[in-house]
Write a protein that holds these residues in place. Structure first.
Motif, mmCIF file in Angstrom:
data_model
loop_
_atom_site.group_PDB
_atom_site.id
_atom_site.type_symbol
_atom_site.label_atom_id
_atom_site.label_comp_id
_atom_site.label_asym_id
_atom_site.label_seq_id
_atom_site.Cartn_x
_atom_site.Cartn_y
_atom_site.Cartn_z
ATOM 1 N N ALA A 38 -32.827 8.420 -76.261
ATOM 2 C CA ALA A 38 -34.129 7.831 -75.942
ATOM 3 C C ALA A 38 -35.234 8.890 -76.010
ATOM 4 N N GLU A 39 -34.907 10.118 -75.621
ATOM 5 C CA GLU A 39 -35.887 11.204 -75.665
ATOM 6 C C GLU A 39 -36.319 11.445 -77.118
ATOM 7 N N HIS A 40 -35.358 11.392 -78.037
ATOM 8 C CA HIS A 40 -35.686 11.581 -79.440
ATOM 9 C C HIS A 40 -36.615 10.472 -79.931
ATOM 10 N N ARG A 41 -36.311 9.225 -79.558
ATOM 11 C CA ARG A 41 -37.140 8.099 -80.019
ATOM 12 C C ARG A 41 -38.573 8.247 -79.505
ATOM 13 N N ARG A 42 -38.697 8.709 -78.252
ATOM 14 C CA ARG A 42 -40.018 8.885 -77.653
ATOM 15 C C ARG A 42 -40.801 9.944 -78.448
ATOM 16 N N GLN A 43 -40.122 11.030 -78.765
ATOM 17 C CA GLN A 43 -40.800 12.117 -79.472
ATOM 18 C C GLN A 43 -41.156 11.728 -80.910
#
Ligand code: HEM
Length: 440
Positions: free
Chosen positions: A84-89
């Motif tokens: 999810a952190e990757h998608r946010r970034q």
């Protein structure tokens, strides 16, 4: 499938001659499994499996061991973040890398390219000149044109050593990196200094003004879901990620291109006519090269036989399997786009540069066999940027100069962070008339 050797022996072979190693792995079996130190490693060499890992089964994988090694530098920016952190970034960066925004950067890119070309001598290391040029484009579009020369030079200097560190770190065992050898200390300090130089350049650039196009300004206007702005660390993580991913790849590809164009003067002439004709028609620079089909075909072939990236790696986040091979959680899986692109099963030209490979009527190849920009949710966020930059550099270069000769220090490629030609001694001739009009 092939079960082979221990990890240490594998890594030794990988470190000693990476190009021979991945070529052998790629041709020996579809799946190559080896286990050592209680860890499972898998090398895959089948396009369908690559597509499975990167696209269809993406939820089962995160970034792998090769990426962990550069966390000291890269923090948790988009190249390294997972889930999810990757998608946010990716969401923050997509604003900068989306097509319309990239098109808006074409004027700035053209300006940098023309300025650099005006300083080229009749004999030069064209690889160094192209690295400097693409890095300047990257710096101007990330920090804005106000970035001062001293800051630019510092980032450029530490980046070169950092890229060397990245390759070294991906092939030596983890315990070795904890020993304070001279090389380890030099690499650690290069990474720390690169990050410090980037942070310092960042602090003095960018505003949150809506009409500013540079990456720092775009990120200053981004808000988290709770309305808070990105922190300085979050912004630095992204800048480091984009610098690491974007500085070397495009420059290396362009450098290999100059050698092919010197070798094949009729291709160089044909490209020059196509690009001048497009300019006369008023075709505006952008990421879509449909107005310049020969350039598109040439660059597609170049990214096939001179793919800059040697190995892409992932790690399973849960127990899974591919083709009946169990992959317990924590298995490291890798493939080589470089070796796959040269596999004659899919590309009869093998390692040779033959632009007809991408000519009209070519045979379709399976998904996963041609992945110059990766595949799936982690494919290159800078792809559009890269196409536009390559168009501008090649078009401006070929209208300004003729490349008479270009000879690489390592004609078969030397694997560092990308597979590089080393210094490329070139002779060029200035063309008359000078380029006119502003296509951007
Ligand atoms: C010809 C030039 C380029 C090539 C061949 C290339 C290739 C790639 C590939 C294969 C990946 C995927 C890696 C993986 O799956 O593990 C990638 C990711 C990435 N590239 Fe590029 N790239 C190029 C240019 C650029 C440029 C110019 C930029 C930025 C200005 C850039 C920024 C990135 C970033 C940030 C990622 C990480 C994306 C993510 O993990 O979500 N690349 N690139």
């Amino acid at each position: 499938m092939h079960h082979g050797f221990g990890l240490v022996r594998q890594l030794w072979r990988l470190a000693r001659d990476p190009l021979a190693y991945v070529t052998a792995q790629n041709s020996s079996a579809d799946i190559h499994v080896f286990t050592a130190l209680g860890k499972n490693f898998v090398f895959i060499a089948d396009p369908l499996l690559i597509n499975d890992m990167l696209v269809d089964r993406r939820g089962d994988f995160e970034k792998g061991v090769f990426y962990d090694r550069v966390r000291r530098l890269a923090g948790n920016g988009v190249v390294l973040a997972n889930g999810a952190e990757h998608r946010r970034q990716r969401g923050y960066l997509d604003r900068f890398f989306k097509r319309e925004h990239v098109v808006g950067l074409s004027g700035l890119m053209t300006e940098v390219v023309r300025e650099e070309l005006s300083g080229w001598n009749a004999t030069l290391d064209i690889d160094a000149a192209l690295h400097r040029m693409t890095f300047k484009i990257l710096a101007a579009t990330m920090f804005g044109t106000e970035i001062d020369h001293e800051k630019f030079d510092r980032i450029h200097e530490w980046l070169a050593l950092t890229l060397e560190a990245i390759m070294f770190r991906t092939v030596v065992p983890g315990w070795y990196l904890r020993i304070p050898t001279r090389r380890n200390r030099l690499h650690d300090s290069a990474m720390d200094r690169l990050r410090a130089a980037i942070t310092s350049a960042m602090e003095s650039s960018g505003t949150a003004e809506a009409d500013r196009l540079d990456l720092i300004s775009v990120m200053r206007s981004v808000r988290h879901d709770d309305g808070s702005p990105l922190t300085a660390t979050e912004m630095a993580d992204q800048i480091v990620a984009v610098t690491m991913a974007g500085a070397e790849t495009a420059a290396t590809a362009l450098s290999w291109l100059t050698m092919e164009l010197a070798r094949d003067q009729s291709l160089q002439d044909a490209l020059r006519s196509e690009l001048s004709e497009a300019r006369r028609r008023g075709a505006a620079y952008g990421p879509d090269l449909s107005e310049t089909p020969l350039l598109k075909q040439t660059l597609s072939e170049l990214l096939r036989c001179r793919q800059p990236i040697l190995v892409i790696s992932r790690r399973t986040v849960r127990d899974t399997e591919i083709r009946g091979v169990a992959l317990p959680a924590g298995t490291e899986v890798m493939y080589s786009p470089w070796a796959m692109h040269r596999d004659r099963t899919w590309f009869p030209a093998g390692a040779a540069f033959e632009p007809e490979t991408f000519g009209a009527g070519r045979c379709p190849v399976p998904k996963g066999s041609y992945t110059p920009f990766g595949l799936g949710p982690r494919h290159c966020v800078g792809e559009q940027y890269a196409w536009q930059m390559m168009w501008i550099v090649v078009a401006e270069m070929l209208t300004a100069v003729r490349i008479d000769s270009a000879t690489a220090q390592h004609p078969d490629g030397r694997p560092l962070a990308t597979i590089i030609p080393g210094a490329v001694g070139a002779t060029i001739e200035r063309l008359w008339p000078e380029p006119v009009g502003d296509p951007a």
